[in-house]
Scaffold this active site. Structure first.
Site, short mmCIF file in Angstrom:
data_model
loop_
_atom_site.label_atom_id
_atom_site.label_comp_id
_atom_site.label_asym_id
_atom_site.label_seq_id
_atom_site.Cartn_x
_atom_site.Cartn_y
_atom_site.Cartn_z
N THR A 1 3.77 13.19 -63.70
CA THR A 1 3.49 12.87 -62.30
C THR A 1 1.99 13.00 -62.06
O THR A 1 1.34 13.86 -62.66
CB THR A 1 4.26 13.86 -61.39
OG1 THR A 1 5.65 13.59 -61.50
CG2 THR A 1 3.84 13.74 -59.93
N ARG B 1 18.28 9.24 -56.64
CA ARG B 1 17.61 10.54 -56.55
C ARG B 1 16.12 10.38 -56.18
O ARG B 1 15.40 9.56 -56.75
CB ARG B 1 17.75 11.26 -57.88
CG ARG B 1 17.12 12.67 -57.91
CD ARG B 1 15.70 12.64 -58.43
NE ARG B 1 15.17 14.00 -58.56
CZ ARG B 1 13.88 14.26 -58.80
NH1 ARG B 1 13.01 13.30 -58.95
NH2 ARG B 1 13.47 15.50 -58.89
N VAL B 2 15.67 11.19 -55.24
CA VAL B 2 14.25 11.24 -54.87
C VAL B 2 13.81 12.70 -54.93
O VAL B 2 14.53 13.59 -54.46
CB VAL B 2 14.03 10.69 -53.44
CG1 VAL B 2 12.59 10.88 -53.00
CG2 VAL B 2 14.40 9.20 -53.38
N GLY B 3 12.65 12.94 -55.52
CA GLY B 3 12.14 14.31 -55.65
C GLY B 3 11.17 14.67 -54.55
O GLY B 3 11.18 14.09 -53.45
N ASP B 4 10.30 15.61 -54.85
CA ASP B 4 9.37 16.15 -53.83
C ASP B 4 8.14 15.27 -53.62
O ASP B 4 7.51 15.35 -52.56
CB ASP B 4 8.89 17.54 -54.26
CG ASP B 4 8.16 17.48 -55.62
OD1 ASP B 4 8.72 16.88 -56.57
OD2 ASP B 4 7.04 18.00 -55.72
N THR C 1 3.39 19.11 -58.70
CA THR C 1 4.16 18.48 -59.77
C THR C 1 5.10 19.52 -60.35
O THR C 1 4.73 20.67 -60.53
CB THR C 1 3.26 17.90 -60.88
OG1 THR C 1 4.10 17.43 -61.93
CG2 THR C 1 2.29 18.93 -61.44
N GLY C 2 6.33 19.11 -60.61
CA GLY C 2 7.30 20.05 -61.15
C GLY C 2 8.70 19.63 -60.80
O GLY C 2 8.94 18.46 -60.46
N GLY D 1 11.33 18.78 -58.78
CA GLY D 1 11.28 18.40 -57.36
C GLY D 1 12.33 19.02 -56.47
O GLY D 1 12.06 19.31 -55.30
N1 ASP Z 1 7.98 16.38 -59.01
C1 ASP Z 1 8.48 15.20 -59.65
C2 ASP Z 1 9.89 14.96 -59.18
O1 ASP Z 1 10.65 15.90 -59.09
C3 ASP Z 1 8.49 15.28 -61.14
C4 ASP Z 1 7.28 15.92 -61.78
O2 ASP Z 1 6.34 16.29 -61.09
O3 ASP Z 1 7.26 16.05 -63.01
O4 ASP Z 1 10.24 13.83 -58.95
#
Ligand code: ASP
Length: 342
Positions: free
Chosen positions: A201, A229-232, A252-253, A255
């Site tokens: 990301t 699916r949608v993340g953060d 990033t991480g 989500g």
């Molecule tokens: N935060 C992103 C998500 O969960 C993925 C990532 O940052 O690696 O979609």
């Protein structure tokens, strides 16, 4: 003669670059995760370092030219979206169904205006679309087909989904599906956790010479995601936040956890209401709150005075910055790694 001299003087005056009175600074990331020195060949590591340096320089050049924080964020992120190295734009991860669905957001700390898009499949540079949502729509977040209709209205380049595809990410999907099948055959009765190809990301935070902070984030989400699916990353307050009074953050991480902990906003709120400096606030959320929840990831941030901040609880985070003193640094591995100035 006099005219000639005065013309010469005028052109000399114009040629002198204006020295920004206020600090400018920019920090970027290219994802956090199990990034270990032994897993990157020297060539791959060099490719990441070069692209991070190129992206942060592009953003900084915009700021040095008198551009806005938002423009700098877009310049840096666009370069990373166009690179196959990162999980954003070209090179993003695959969904379970074998296509790419992209999310992005951007926020302007001067007026708390924000734009976000999720689950788009044809927009070449999602960060640009998020910015158009901010500047050319009354809304904050557009998703899926509607967002793509808006992108076409705005004249933004649309591409076939295959433009985003890379072999590396296709293999990661296959691995994830195989691991999922194995987990299912162990028959715990649980729905298997989505397996992550843990990094890539991208995000940027910039402070412009007008004292405004902007933050943006762009991603393909997580390998093998499904059900829309949608993340953060496109969620204002979770993956991205900017407030001139406190800070700008891009995360990033994992989500699902970052949404529940409202990571980006929580960090800014701790600065604004809790009297923390930005590094302390970021560490409290990333090293304490998220660790207690069992969540992996990290953030980059900028304080209103241009102080650059990183915090991550993973082995590494692709990152780079150009400080208010004009110093470039690029890093990949753990906190102890001295950031290499290039
Ligand atoms: N935060 C992103 C998500 O969960 C993925 C990532 O940052 O690696 O979609």
């Amino acid at each position: 003669m006099f005219r000639a001299i005065s013309t010469l003087l005028a052109s000399l005056t114009l040629a002198v670059p204006t020295i920004a009175e206020n600090p400018i600074a920019i920090v970027i990331h290219g994802g956090a995760g199990t990034i270990l020195r032994e897993n990157l060949t020297p060539d791959v590591e060099a490719a990441y370092r070069d692209k991070l340096a190129e992206a942060v320089r592009a953003g900084h050049a915009v700021l040095a030219d008198g551009g806005t924080g938002r423009e700098a964020v877009i310049a840096a992120i666009t370069l990373m979206e166009d690179s196959a190295l990162f999980n954003a734009g070209h090179g993003a991860v695959f969904t379970h169904e074998g296509r790419v669905e992209l999310d992005a957001s951007i926020m302007d700390g001067s007026d708390l205006n924000a734009g976000a898009i999720a689950s788009v499949t044809r927009v070449r540079n999602p960060i640009r679309l998020a910015d158009r949502v901010l500047s050319h729509s009354p809304h904050v977040m557009l998703v899926g087909e509607g967002a793509e209709v808006f992108a076409a209205d705005q004249g933004l380049p649309l591409v076939e989904n295959s433009y985003f595809h890379t072999d590396r990410r296709r293999k990661a999907l296959q691995r994830a599906i195989d691991e999922e099948r194995e987990a299912l055959s162990e028959d715990t009765g649980d729905i298997p956790v989505i397996v992550d190809d843990k990094h890539g990301t991208v995000g940027a935070v910039a402070l412009d010479q007008y004292g405004n902070i902007a933050a943006g984030t762009s991603t393909g989400g997580m390998t093998n995601k499904r059900f829309g699916r949608v993340g953060d990353s496109p969620i204002i307050g979770a993956g991205t936040y900017a407030d001139n009074r406190a800070c700008g953050i891009s995360a990033t991480g994992h989500g699902e956890y970052f949404i529940r902990a409202a990571v980006a906003h929580d960090i800014c709120a701790r600065v604004l209401y809790g009297n923390r400096d930005l590094q302390t606030a970021a560490d409290e959320v990333i090293q304490q709150q998220l660790v207690a929840m069992g969540a992996e990831g990290g953030v980059i941030g900028l304080a209103p005075d241009g102080t650059v901040v990183y915090s991550f609880n993973t082995a590494g985070m692709y990152r780079a910055a150009i400080s208010s003193a004009g110093e470039l640094s690029v890093g990949i591995y753990g906190e102890s790694e001295s950031m290499v100035s290039k």
